[in-house]
Design a protein around this motif. Structure first.
Motif, PDB file in Angstrom:
ATOM      1  N   ASP A   1       0.846  -1.189   0.000  1.00  0.00           N
ATOM      2  CA  ASP A   1       0.000   0.000   0.000  1.00  0.00           C
ATOM      3  C   ASP A   1       0.885   1.245   0.000  1.00  0.00           C
ATOM      4  N   TYR A   2       2.058   1.101   0.624  1.00  0.00           N
ATOM      5  CA  TYR A   2       3.047   2.177   0.617  1.00  0.00           C
ATOM      6  C   TYR A   2       4.407   1.521   0.478  1.00  0.00           C
ATOM      7  N   TYR A   3       5.266   2.083  -0.387  1.00  0.00           N
ATOM      8  CA  TYR A   3       6.583   1.484  -0.584  1.00  0.00           C
ATOM      9  C   TYR A   3       7.627   2.565  -0.798  1.00  0.00           C
ATOM     10  N   GLN A   4       8.610   2.609   0.079  1.00  0.00           N
ATOM     11  CA  GLN A   4       9.771   3.473  -0.078  1.00  0.00           C
ATOM     12  C   GLN A   4      10.983   2.555  -0.206  1.00  0.00           C
ATOM     13  N   PRO A   5      11.544   2.411  -1.413  1.00  0.00           N
ATOM     14  CA  PRO A   5      12.667   1.487  -1.572  1.00  0.00           C
ATOM     15  C   PRO A   5      13.915   1.985  -0.859  1.00  0.00           C
ATOM     16  N   GLU A   6      14.762   1.067  -0.515  1.00  0.00           N
ATOM     17  CA  GLU A   6      16.048   1.415   0.080  1.00  0.00           C
ATOM     18  C   GLU A   6      16.833   2.275  -0.906  1.00  0.00           C
ATOM     19  N   ALA A   7      17.421   3.360  -0.415  1.00  0.00           N
ATOM     20  CA  ALA A   7      18.139   4.264  -1.313  1.00  0.00           C
ATOM     21  C   ALA A   7      19.178   5.056  -0.527  1.00  0.00           C
ATOM     22  N   TYR A   8      20.122   5.642  -1.260  1.00  0.00           N
ATOM     23  CA  TYR A   8      21.132   6.503  -0.645  1.00  0.00           C
ATOM     24  C   TYR A   8      21.326   7.720  -1.534  1.00  0.00           C
ATOM     25  N   ILE A   9      21.345   8.920  -0.897  1.00  0.00           N
ATOM     26  CA  ILE A   9      21.556  10.172  -1.625  1.00  0.00           C
ATOM     27  C   ILE A   9      22.920  10.721  -1.223  1.00  0.00           C
ATOM     28  N   PRO A  10      23.955  10.525  -2.060  1.00  0.00           N
ATOM     29  CA  PRO A  10      25.315  10.919  -1.680  1.00  0.00           C
ATOM     30  C   PRO A  10      25.482  12.413  -1.409  1.00  0.00           C
ATOM     31  N   THR A  11      24.770  13.251  -2.163  1.00  0.00           N
ATOM     32  CA  THR A  11      24.965  14.698  -2.021  1.00  0.00           C
ATOM     33  C   THR A  11      24.648  15.203  -0.626  1.00  0.00           C
ATOM     34  N   SER A  12      23.681  14.583   0.034  1.00  0.00           N
ATOM     35  CA  SER A  12      23.324  15.004   1.393  1.00  0.00           C
ATOM     36  C   SER A  12      23.655  13.936   2.428  1.00  0.00           C
ATOM     37  N   ASP A  13      24.354  12.871   2.006  1.00  0.00           N
ATOM     38  CA  ASP A  13      24.705  11.752   2.883  1.00  0.00           C
ATOM     39  C   ASP A  13      23.470  11.229   3.619  1.00  0.00           C
ATOM     40  N   THR A  14      22.396  11.006   2.836  1.00  0.00           N
ATOM     41  CA  THR A  14      21.130  10.547   3.407  1.00  0.00           C
ATOM     42  C   THR A  14      20.857   9.103   3.000  1.00  0.00           C
ATOM     43  N   TYR A  15      20.760   8.230   3.998  1.00  0.00           N
ATOM     44  CA  TYR A  15      20.381   6.848   3.740  1.00  0.00           C
ATOM     45  C   TYR A  15      18.900   6.686   4.051  1.00  0.00           C
ATOM     46  N   ILE A  16      18.167   6.169   3.094  1.00  0.00           N
ATOM     47  CA  ILE A  16      16.727   5.953   3.266  1.00  0.00           C
ATOM     48  C   ILE A  16      16.496   4.460   3.372  1.00  0.00           C
ATOM     49  N   GLU A  17      16.082   4.023   4.551  1.00  0.00           N
ATOM     50  CA  GLU A  17      15.844   2.605   4.764  1.00  0.00           C
ATOM     51  C   GLU A  17      14.569   2.178   4.043  1.00  0.00           C
ATOM     52  N   LYS A  18      14.566   0.937   3.584  1.00  0.00           N
ATOM     53  CA  LYS A  18      13.364   0.396   2.954  1.00  0.00           C
ATOM     54  C   LYS A  18      12.212   0.453   3.941  1.00  0.00           C
ATOM     55  N   GLU A  19      11.109   1.035   3.504  1.00  0.00           N
ATOM     56  CA  GLU A  19       9.926   1.124   4.359  1.00  0.00           C
ATOM     57  C   GLU A  19       8.708   0.760   3.525  1.00  0.00           C
ATOM     58  N   ALA A  20       7.903  -0.110   4.053  1.00  0.00           N
ATOM     59  CA  ALA A  20       6.758  -0.571   3.273  1.00  0.00           C
ATOM     60  C   ALA A  20       5.613  -0.961   4.183  1.00  0.00           C
ATOM     61  N   GLU A  21       4.416  -0.760   3.658  1.00  0.00           N
ATOM     62  CA  GLU A  21       3.216  -1.261   4.325  1.00  0.00           C
ATOM     63  C   GLU A  21       2.629  -2.336   3.424  1.00  0.00           C
ATOM     64  N   ILE A  22       2.744  -3.572   3.851  1.00  0.00           N
ATOM     65  CA  ILE A  22       2.273  -4.684   3.034  1.00  0.00           C
ATOM     66  C   ILE A  22       0.786  -4.901   3.279  1.00  0.00           C
ATOM     67  N   ASN A  23       0.041  -4.964   2.206  1.00  0.00           N
ATOM     68  CA  ASN A  23      -1.374  -5.299   2.294  1.00  0.00           C
ATOM     69  C   ASN A  23      -1.476  -6.823   2.380  1.00  0.00           C
ATOM     70  N   GLU A  24      -1.839  -7.317   3.550  1.00  0.00           N
ATOM     71  CA  GLU A  24      -1.817  -8.758   3.791  1.00  0.00           C
ATOM     72  C   GLU A  24      -2.793  -9.509   2.884  1.00  0.00           C
ATOM     73  N   LEU A  25      -3.889  -8.855   2.511  1.00  0.00           N
ATOM     74  CA  LEU A  25      -4.877  -9.536   1.675  1.00  0.00           C
ATOM     75  C   LEU A  25      -4.371  -9.688   0.239  1.00  0.00           C
ATOM     76  N   ILE A  26      -3.648  -8.678  -0.259  1.00  0.00           N
ATOM     77  CA  ILE A  26      -3.051  -8.818  -1.588  1.00  0.00           C
ATOM     78  C   ILE A  26      -1.929  -9.852  -1.540  1.00  0.00           C
ATOM     79  N   ASP A  27      -1.193  -9.877  -0.429  1.00  0.00           N
ATOM     80  CA  ASP A  27      -0.149 -10.892  -0.255  1.00  0.00           C
ATOM     81  C   ASP A  27      -0.762 -12.285  -0.326  1.00  0.00           C
TER      82      ASP A  27
END
Length: 666
Positions: free
Chosen positions: A91-117
């Protein structure tokens, strides 16, 4: 056997299209095109082709809304067969990523819809166990989901009369990624009640009860998880039960030692390479990350991001294609299955572009020590890898691209079974378009007809909806931020008459089947680009082609090349259809289409209180006064409330709620 259930028979030019496509498959043609105008019954033609060929079928659509609609239609056409739904389960998905210019690490974050799973797991289970399978999927089906051979090996097989040891069954369920839960019995869990084991498969709507006595399986029962009642509409006592895994990614403990050594070898090589480049921070980061993941896999059999190590567990070489849903079809049916690519003018280009975006994000993570290079092999298929995998492809579209047409034989379907001709096209000045649109809406709303309005941006769709509501016009909007299953509900609510106007961007184009719609209004029609190209305009106009009084209004100050070409094509089709109707003495009729059941039943609203939320409500929640089940349920509701407060800019209250969530969790 596929058994098509419908009160309709092929009509118009459907019979010749069906015959041509079936003949092409029987002649081993790899590529065919079904070129059908909107409302000509392309889905019904596809269903007839499936029944005549009796082949397991994969249908790929380019978006979830259309995939959901197709799933509902095929479920109605084949009620006795295994029709499944396979789309991204986030339902929501933020993939793991890194932005070198600002030294920002974005951890994978997701809301799994259990019924679609559940529906995804049901798809793969059906493929492995049945031959009468239709899977309706989005383009997410070309992403890595792990080896079908490994998934198929991980089963729990129980028979009545079998000698068992309780501890071994529980261990096996844990290996299959099922959780033991004595308080909350939900999909993917099991519980023990004396000499009974209750299992709730991750892909089923029912639970199964194993009744043991003297280390023997005495009985296997199927029951409703909520009430505990035995299922009475089928055989309640089973002789055999096969339980498949609760997740697609599985790790065999027997091969983990070899896999672990291979991962550690690569870790040593890649970390030393970073050190030689004087990148000590990145090297240390990589060592910590991989060691943590390996410990988690060793202890739990699973870790978030385990898919980044899938190459090792699958036995693939560097650069080998990942295992996707396509491999489940190939593993089970070899080359004897059928692929439909629906709305191919959109789906094929989308599949072509998916690899590059994924590669770019992964390269940054790998370069800065967040992942091993093996993460490159957790990816979607490249189109040149996907294309040879299917031997029988039918591209379905009202506006196929040159790429499909050049390599395919074409079956045309230009006549609608109800005799409806393409809509009348009206071009009006963009100045004063909203006032003019409101007048047109009011005329149709009085006749209980529905209106679609397309805008260029999500913000415009939302603002226009708010403006119409202020004018006492019942309106709603639809765009990609709306959750997957909620989109289908919004479309059904339009048909039910809960509102009169639906406003959207490109989600109002391909495949939306709304016979109540008599007007499609296209705002900013002269803004050349992807959303106002010839193909997009023809597709958008087609949304009004299911009602005899349909019209399309283009609001434009200049006549662009796309407007000229699209209106010319619609007029050509109208002439052809009028001649056909006159020749066969057909009186056009508006399409009647029943409103189908939801894909899933809507869950209860996550509301704690029927009044505004305040700080006192949080302070009154005491962890020590709650059972584990109550805590989990309350945390879920609080998370929903926290997001709502943050959206309303009540950050202080949102922080208080977050702190309470952390307190309850610990």
């Amino acid at each position: 056997m596929f058994k098509l259930k419908s009160s309709f028979k092929p009509t118009g030019d459907q019979p010749q299209a069906i015959e041509k496509l079936v003949s092409g498959v029987n002649k081993n043609l790899k590529n065919q095109v079904l070129l059908g105008v909107t409302g000509s019954g392309k889905t019904f033609t596809m269903a007839n082709v499936i029944q005549k060929l009796q082949l397991p079928t994969l249908i790929i659509s380019h978006n979830k809304t259309l995939a959901g609609q197709l799933y509902q239609e095929f479920r109605d056409f084949f009620p006795e067969n295994a029709v499944s739904y396979f789309v991204s389960y986030y339902d929501y998905y933020q993939p793991e990523a890194y932005i070198p210019t600002s030294d920002t690490y974005i951890e994978k974050e997701a809301e799994i819809n259990e019924l679609i799973d559940k529906l995804r797991l049901k798809s793969t289970t059906n493929i492995l166990t049945r031959s009468d399978v239709v899977v309706v999927a989005s383009v997410s089906c070309i992403y890595n989901i792990g080896s079908p051979a490994e998934y198929g090996k991980f089963i729990l097989e129980i028979e009545v009369g079998q000698e068992v040891i309780l501890k071994n069954i529980l261990r096996r369920l844990t290996e299959l990624q099922y959780d033991r839960s004595e308080f909350e019995f939900k999909r993917g869990t099991f519980r023990v009640r004396g000499d009974k084991i209750d299992i709730y498969p991750a892909y089923e709507d029912f639970g199964y009860r194993l009744i043991l006595k003297d280390d023997l399986v005495k009985k296997i029962e199927k029951f409703e998880p909520l009430s505990g009642k035995q299922v009475t509409n089928s055989q309640t006592s089973l002789n055999k039960l096969i339980v498949y895994p609760a997740k697609h990614y599985m790790t065999d403990p027997n091969i983990f030692k070899n896999v672990e050594q291979a991962i550690r070898d690569d870790l040593k090589k890649e970390s030393e390479q970073l050190k030689r480049q004087k990148r000590l921070v990145e090297a240390e980061r990589l060592i910590r990350r991989v060691n943590y993941d390996l410990e988690m896999i060793k202890e739990m059999g699973y870790v978030n991001g385990i898919e980044n190590y899938s190459r090792y567990f699958d036995g693939r070489n560097i650069g080998d294609p990942p295992y996707s849903l396509i491999d489940y079809f190939r593993e089970t049916y070899m080359d004897d299955w059928l692929l439909f690519i629906d709305e191919s003018h959109m789906t094929v280009p989308q599949m072509r572009g998916m690899f590059n975006g994924d590669y770019s994000r992964k390269k940054t993570l790998i370069d800065f020590g967040f992942r091993l290079r093996a993460a490159f092999d957790n990816r979607p298929l490249k189109f040149e890898e996907f294309y040879p995998m299917a031997k029988k492809i039918i591209y379905v579209s009202a506006t196929p691209n040159d790429w499909e047409l050049k390599r395919s034989t074409v079956a045309e379907q230009l006549i609608r079974p109800t005799g409806i001709i393409d809509p009348e096209i009206i071009i009006r000045k963009a100045s004063g378009e909203i006032e003019d649109l409101i007048k047109e809406i009011e005329i149709r709303a009085k006749k209980n007809e529905k209106i679609l309005v397309t805008t260029l941006t999500k913000k415009t769709a939302e603002d226009l909806t708010a403006y119409l509501l202020e004018k006492n016009i019942k309106a709603s909007y639809l765009h990609s931020d709306i959750q997957t299953l909620e989109r289908s509900d919004i479309l059904d609510n339009l048909r039910k008459g809960e509102f009169d106007v639906l406003i959207g961007v490109n989600l109002l184009r391909e495949g939306l089947d709304l016979p109540e719609v008599s007007l499609v209004a296209i705002l900013d029609a002269d803004k050349e680009g992807f959303l106002r190209s010839k193909t997009s305009l023809v597709q958008t106009m087609g949304r009004a082609a299911r009602n005899i009084s349909s019209q399309v209004i283009l609001y434009a100050d200049t006549i662009t090349k796309s407007i000229k070409e699209s209106t010319s094509e619609i007029k050509r089709r109208r002439r052809y259809q009028l001649v056909y109707n006159k020749k066969h003495r057909i009186t056009p009729k508006t399409i009647y289409k029943p409103i189908r059941e939801r894909i899933i039943d809507k869950e209860e609203e996550l509301l704690l209180f029927d009044r505004p939320f305040d700080l006192g409500d949080i302070e009154g929640l005491k962890a020590e006064a709650m059972t584990p089940y109550d805590k989990k349920k309350t945390v879920k509701k609080l998370e929903s409330e926290m997001k709502k407060q943050a959206e309303d800019l009540n950050f202080e209250l949102a922080i208080k709620i977050r702190n309470k969530i952390n307190e309850l969790k610990t």
